[in-house]
Design a protein around this motif. Sequence first.
Motif, PDB file in Angstrom:
ATOM      1  N   THR A 239      49.289  87.643  42.670  1.00  0.00           N
ATOM      2  CA  THR A 239      49.907  88.611  43.577  1.00  0.00           C
ATOM      3  C   THR A 239      50.326  89.879  42.848  1.00  0.00           C
ATOM      4  O   THR A 239      50.396  89.915  41.620  1.00  0.00           O
ATOM      5  CB  THR A 239      51.158  88.003  44.242  1.00  0.00           C
ATOM      6  OG1 THR A 239      52.159  87.795  43.225  1.00  0.00           O
ATOM      7  CG2 THR A 239      50.833  86.676  44.910  1.00  0.00           C
ATOM      8  N   SER A 240      50.659  90.909  43.636  1.00  0.00           N
ATOM      9  CA  SER A 240      51.107  92.179  43.051  1.00  0.00           C
ATOM     10  C   SER A 240      52.366  91.989  42.216  1.00  0.00           C
ATOM     11  O   SER A 240      52.520  92.590  41.148  1.00  0.00           O
ATOM     12  CB  SER A 240      51.368  93.204  44.156  1.00  0.00           C
ATOM     13  OG  SER A 240      50.184  93.487  44.858  1.00  0.00           O
ATOM     14  N   GLN A 241      53.271  91.143  42.701  1.00  0.00           N
ATOM     15  CA  GLN A 241      54.508  90.904  41.961  1.00  0.00           C
ATOM     16  C   GLN A 241      54.221  90.193  40.643  1.00  0.00           C
ATOM     17  O   GLN A 241      54.850  90.482  39.617  1.00  0.00           O
ATOM     18  CB  GLN A 241      55.492  90.077  42.801  1.00  0.00           C
ATOM     19  CG  GLN A 241      56.875  89.953  42.171  1.00  0.00           C
ATOM     20  CD  GLN A 241      57.524  91.303  41.893  1.00  0.00           C
ATOM     21  OE1 GLN A 241      57.594  92.153  42.771  1.00  0.00           O
ATOM     22  NE2 GLN A 241      57.995  91.507  40.664  1.00  0.00           N
ATOM     23  N   GLN A 244      53.109  92.798  38.197  1.00  0.00           N
ATOM     24  CA  GLN A 244      54.249  93.556  37.683  1.00  0.00           C
ATOM     25  C   GLN A 244      55.039  92.743  36.656  1.00  0.00           C
ATOM     26  O   GLN A 244      55.417  93.248  35.585  1.00  0.00           O
ATOM     27  CB  GLN A 244      55.165  93.974  38.827  1.00  0.00           C
ATOM     28  CG  GLN A 244      56.395  94.769  38.391  1.00  0.00           C
ATOM     29  CD  GLN A 244      56.038  96.099  37.762  1.00  0.00           C
ATOM     30  OE1 GLN A 244      55.630  97.035  38.440  1.00  0.00           O
ATOM     31  NE2 GLN A 244      56.189  96.206  36.436  1.00  0.00           N
ATOM     32  N   GLN A 265      43.782  95.735  40.332  1.00  0.00           N
ATOM     33  CA  GLN A 265      45.175  95.430  40.652  1.00  0.00           C
ATOM     34  C   GLN A 265      46.189  96.272  39.886  1.00  0.00           C
ATOM     35  O   GLN A 265      47.357  96.275  40.234  1.00  0.00           O
ATOM     36  CB  GLN A 265      45.445  93.943  40.437  1.00  0.00           C
ATOM     37  CG  GLN A 265      44.801  93.076  41.503  1.00  0.00           C
ATOM     38  CD  GLN A 265      45.352  91.671  41.488  1.00  0.00           C
ATOM     39  OE1 GLN A 265      45.413  91.030  40.449  1.00  0.00           O
ATOM     40  NE2 GLN A 265      45.749  91.178  42.635  1.00  0.00           N
ATOM     41  N   GLN A 269      47.773 100.260  42.580  1.00  0.00           N
ATOM     42  CA  GLN A 269      49.167 100.178  43.007  1.00  0.00           C
ATOM     43  C   GLN A 269      50.087 100.883  42.020  1.00  0.00           C
ATOM     44  O   GLN A 269      49.734 101.110  40.858  1.00  0.00           O
ATOM     45  CB  GLN A 269      49.593  98.715  43.175  1.00  0.00           C
ATOM     46  CG  GLN A 269      49.505  97.873  41.916  1.00  0.00           C
ATOM     47  CD  GLN A 269      49.956  96.442  42.168  1.00  0.00           C
ATOM     48  OE1 GLN A 269      51.041  96.205  42.673  1.00  0.00           O
ATOM     49  NE2 GLN A 269      49.118  95.489  41.825  1.00  0.00           N
ATOM     50  N   LEU A 271      52.982 100.845  39.594  1.00  0.00           N
ATOM     51  CA  LEU A 271      53.654  99.852  38.763  1.00  0.00           C
ATOM     52  C   LEU A 271      54.673 100.535  37.854  1.00  0.00           C
ATOM     53  O   LEU A 271      54.497 101.694  37.463  1.00  0.00           O
ATOM     54  CB  LEU A 271      52.633  99.093  37.909  1.00  0.00           C
ATOM     55  CG  LEU A 271      51.595  98.266  38.665  1.00  0.00           C
ATOM     56  CD1 LEU A 271      50.454  97.878  37.726  1.00  0.00           C
ATOM     57  CD2 LEU A 271      52.220  97.031  39.284  1.00  0.00           C
TER      58      LEU A 271
END
Length: 293
Positions: A239-241, A244, A265, A269, A271
């Motif tokens: 996932t994106s989280q 990060q 990814q 996005q 970050l």
Amino acid sequence: MSQYSIRDLEQLSGIKAHTLRIWEQRYKMLVPKRSDTNIRTYSDQELKLLLNISTLKDHGYKISEIAKLKESEIKEEVFSLSDKVMQYSDQIQALTIAMIDIDEQSFETIINKNIETHGIEKTMVNVIYPFLTKIGILWLSGSIGPSQEHFITNLIRQKIVVEIDKLPTNYDPNAEKVVVYTPEGEYHEIGILFAYFIFKNMGKKVIYLGQSLPFEELKFIIEKEKPNFVFSAFTSFSTSQDVQNYITKMGTTFHDQTIYLTGMQVVSQKLELTKNITIIHTVNQLIALGANS
């Protein structure tokens, strides 16, 4: 057999959905299936037909002339163009058809001719990466299956590995060292393999650790080898989280280490980055990094 939406056809062919609807009504060139809610879906055969139509149109054929041809005649016209110098867009269309048909011979013909004429760098920049961008969108949307995606990416992988093997290895202990890998759970390898080629071609000592490397193993290698910089790619990493969290951990753990990251990814996005991390947005930036770092 895969099914495609009208937006998928627009993405792959470059022909607007509005235009496709007009062609359906006026020329009956495509006959999509319709759901109970009147949503169009298209088959592999219709996608291939449209890609061939798009190729002819790009070479000056009028749609009214193409509409008079049988499907076999359209294929013959496209085949006759292969004897000429094909545009990059034509080759991307042809690679898409090769993927749909699981046609290794067609793939080999297109890619080998490009590498012989332009070299692997220009082939990656002008043909393979634009093609993979289109295919990646379709794969994420579920319009093509893993078997088709794996088939074509493994063939591309083989080509890059062959080009890497042709390069001499730098055994100079003072040569710049770079660690190249993907994080644990990330199995898309094309980006880091091409980076391996770029860095090795520039005379760097590449420590290539491959796919899905556990973080503790990365830590061990960095502490042992003390590379000049680290390069990694995030394409389908959870996932994106999670992306990060991983990048934050990476930046703080290796706070004295220069780190370059790329992949869908991290490029797509916003970050929060530590000062030692730089995002590589394009393949041309990657090539420049290999030359200047």
